[in-house]
Design a protein around this motif. Structure first.
Motif, PDB file in Angstrom:
ATOM      1  N   LYS A  72     -21.625 -18.648  34.187  1.00  0.00           N
ATOM      2  CA  LYS A  72     -22.781 -19.210  34.891  1.00  0.00           C
ATOM      3  C   LYS A  72     -22.372 -19.725  36.266  1.00  0.00           C
ATOM      4  O   LYS A  72     -23.078 -19.505  37.263  1.00  0.00           O
ATOM      5  N   MET A  73     -21.208 -20.386  36.331  1.00  0.00           N
ATOM      6  CA  MET A  73     -20.722 -20.902  37.601  1.00  0.00           C
ATOM      7  C   MET A  73     -20.404 -19.764  38.563  1.00  0.00           C
ATOM      8  O   MET A  73     -20.698 -19.848  39.765  1.00  0.00           O
ATOM      9  N   ARG A  74     -19.817 -18.676  38.070  1.00  0.00           N
ATOM     10  CA  ARG A  74     -19.466 -17.541  38.921  1.00  0.00           C
ATOM     11  C   ARG A  74     -20.720 -16.880  39.481  1.00  0.00           C
ATOM     12  O   ARG A  74     -20.776 -16.534  40.662  1.00  0.00           O
ATOM     13  N   GLN A  75     -21.724 -16.690  38.631  1.00  0.00           N
ATOM     14  CA  GLN A  75     -22.968 -16.071  39.094  1.00  0.00           C
ATOM     15  C   GLN A  75     -23.660 -16.940  40.152  1.00  0.00           C
ATOM     16  O   GLN A  75     -24.158 -16.427  41.164  1.00  0.00           O
ATOM     17  N   LYS A  76     -23.648 -18.234  39.940  1.00  0.00           N
ATOM     18  CA  LYS A  76     -24.263 -19.143  40.900  1.00  0.00           C
ATOM     19  C   LYS A  76     -23.508 -19.132  42.216  1.00  0.00           C
ATOM     20  O   LYS A  76     -24.109 -19.140  43.301  1.00  0.00           O
ATOM     21  N   SER A  77     -22.177 -19.087  42.132  1.00  0.00           N
ATOM     22  CA  SER A  77     -21.349 -19.055  43.335  1.00  0.00           C
ATOM     23  C   SER A  77     -21.600 -17.789  44.141  1.00  0.00           C
ATOM     24  O   SER A  77     -21.724 -17.830  45.372  1.00  0.00           O
ATOM     25  N   GLN A  78     -21.657 -16.649  43.461  1.00  0.00           N
ATOM     26  CA  GLN A  78     -21.907 -15.381  44.148  1.00  0.00           C
ATOM     27  C   GLN A  78     -23.260 -15.386  44.838  1.00  0.00           C
ATOM     28  O   GLN A  78     -23.404 -14.901  45.964  1.00  0.00           O
ATOM     29  N   LYS A  79     -24.255 -15.937  44.176  1.00  0.00           N
ATOM     30  CA  LYS A  79     -25.598 -16.000  44.756  1.00  0.00           C
ATOM     31  C   LYS A  79     -25.625 -16.918  45.969  1.00  0.00           C
ATOM     32  O   LYS A  79     -26.203 -16.573  47.016  1.00  0.00           O
ATOM     33  N   ASN A  80     -24.952 -18.064  45.857  1.00  0.00           N
ATOM     34  CA  ASN A  80     -24.927 -19.008  46.973  1.00  0.00           C
ATOM     35  C   ASN A  80     -24.163 -18.448  48.166  1.00  0.00           C
ATOM     36  O   ASN A  80     -24.589 -18.582  49.317  1.00  0.00           O
ATOM     37  N   ASN A  81     -23.015 -17.805  47.893  1.00  0.00           N
ATOM     38  CA  ASN A  81     -22.183 -17.282  48.979  1.00  0.00           C
ATOM     39  C   ASN A  81     -22.878 -16.159  49.743  1.00  0.00           C
ATOM     40  O   ASN A  81     -22.641 -15.973  50.942  1.00  0.00           O
ATOM     41  N   ALA A  82     -23.719 -15.409  49.044  1.00  0.00           N
ATOM     42  CA  ALA A  82     -24.424 -14.299  49.698  1.00  0.00           C
ATOM     43  C   ALA A  82     -25.367 -14.792  50.782  1.00  0.00           C
ATOM     44  O   ALA A  82     -25.696 -14.056  51.721  1.00  0.00           O
ATOM     45  N   ASN A  83     -25.794 -16.050  50.673  1.00  0.00           N
ATOM     46  CA  ASN A  83     -26.748 -16.593  51.635  1.00  0.00           C
ATOM     47  C   ASN A  83     -26.112 -17.539  52.649  1.00  0.00           C
ATOM     48  O   ASN A  83     -26.814 -18.132  53.474  1.00  0.00           O
ATOM     49  N   LYS A  84     -24.796 -17.679  52.602  1.00  0.00           N
ATOM     50  CA  LYS A  84     -24.107 -18.590  53.510  1.00  0.00           C
ATOM     51  C   LYS A  84     -23.620 -17.865  54.756  1.00  0.00           C
ATOM     52  O   LYS A  84     -23.182 -16.719  54.683  1.00  0.00           O
ATOM     53  N   ALA A  85     -23.655 -18.544  55.883  1.00  0.00           N
ATOM     54  CA  ALA A  85     -23.077 -17.999  57.106  1.00  0.00           C
ATOM     55  C   ALA A  85     -21.563 -17.904  56.936  1.00  0.00           C
ATOM     56  O   ALA A  85     -20.948 -18.715  56.222  1.00  0.00           O
ATOM     57  N   ALA A  86     -20.952 -16.934  57.606  1.00  0.00           N
ATOM     58  CA  ALA A  86     -19.516 -16.678  57.434  1.00  0.00           C
ATOM     59  C   ALA A  86     -18.677 -17.907  57.802  1.00  0.00           C
ATOM     60  O   ALA A  86     -17.681 -18.210  57.139  1.00  0.00           O
TER      61      ALA A  86
END
Length: 281
Positions: A180-194
């Protein structure tokens, strides 16, 4: 950038320390495991190697030492971690210290697992003397201070009470939490500026107040940076599988090496980033 493979064939007696990060080993990535075993074979062939540093994210996920330690002898024989432990133990017997630091993915790694191969769990920041200079070693995620949500998450996860709570959960529950933590992290990182997922310049300067150089991983952006206070920041690279569609793929990584400069009479240590390459089947 110099090749590590070339270094160990041309100057094997000069290599004193090897530093790596962000291997992200797992059962699902056999090529990365094979490449790490190749590196350990190379290290075993270095006659003067004194230290191997693993600066975090050695494993893609680590749910607790008991996941391996609780296995039966027969189960351990077949486990993908066992060949790694065997080679690390040989390396330690040869006189090489193995120093392991937590990353953001394997913060539940403990000294009990490291005891299996004679390793030592170290904590950031760790000071390493290279010649006359002081190097500050850390994983690197604490320097990404622009990512406020992650820093809050990091403080919670590094809290001893949180870790005690997680380690006392059944394995299946821990696995569910990790997924669950990994999926949330991937989703959050996809929307973050580099820039948010890179280090913050002010955090770097503050971290280097009492050091001559900084060495870290985490960002997967290997490079050498000169800071505004005229100090050097080295970034180790993650381990990447390339050419996986070809007959023989390869794993590459930017790692660190401390060598002895014997061209002069002072025999001083030098640090440099080198590229490690391993052919995998």
């Amino acid at each position: 950038m110099q090749s590590f493979n070339h270094l160990i064939t041309t100057r094997p007696h000069q290599v004193r320390q090897v530093l790596i990060s962000d291997l992200h080993l797992s059962l699902d990535e056999p090529a990365l495991v094979q490449a790490f075993l190749t590196l350990l074979d190379d290290c075993l062939a270095l006659p003067a190697l004194k230290r191997l540093f693993i600066l975090g994210d050695w494993f893609d996920v680590w749910l607790g030492d008991d996941v391996y330690l609780s296995l039966s002898e027969d189960a351990r024989t077949l486990h993908w971690l066992t060949p790694i432990i065997v080679k690390l133990k040989k390396l330690r017997i040869n006189g090489c210290e193995i120093l392991v630091m937590h990353g953001n993915r394997d913060f539940l790694l403990g000294q009990l697992f490291c005891n299996l191969f004679g390793g030592e769990l170290i904590f950031e920041p760790y000071t390493l003397a290279v010649g006359q200079q002081k190097y500050r070693l850390e994983h690197g995620d604490a320097l990404c201070t622009d990512d406020k949500k992650y820093q809050f998450f990091r403080r919670v996860m590094r809290n001893r009470l949180t870790q005690w709570y997680l380690l006392h959960k059944p394995l299946a529950k821990r696995l569910a939490i990790a997924n669950k933590m990994r999926q949330k992290s991937q989703k959050n990182n996809a929307n973050k500026a580099a820039y948010i997922m890179d280090v913050n310049d002010e955090a770097v300067i503050e971290a280097m107040t009492d050091s001559d150089a900084l060495l870290h991983g985490h960002t997967h952006r290997p490079d050498i940076h000169q800071t505004t206070n005229d100090k050097t920041r080295y970034v180790l690279g993650d381990w990447r599988l390339l050419d996986k569609e070809k007959r023989q793929a390869k794993v590459v990584a930017v790692i660190g090496a401390v060598t002895v400069d014997d061209s002069a009479n002072h025999h001083d240590d030098e640090f440099g980033l080198v590229e490690f390459t391993a052919r995998v089947s």
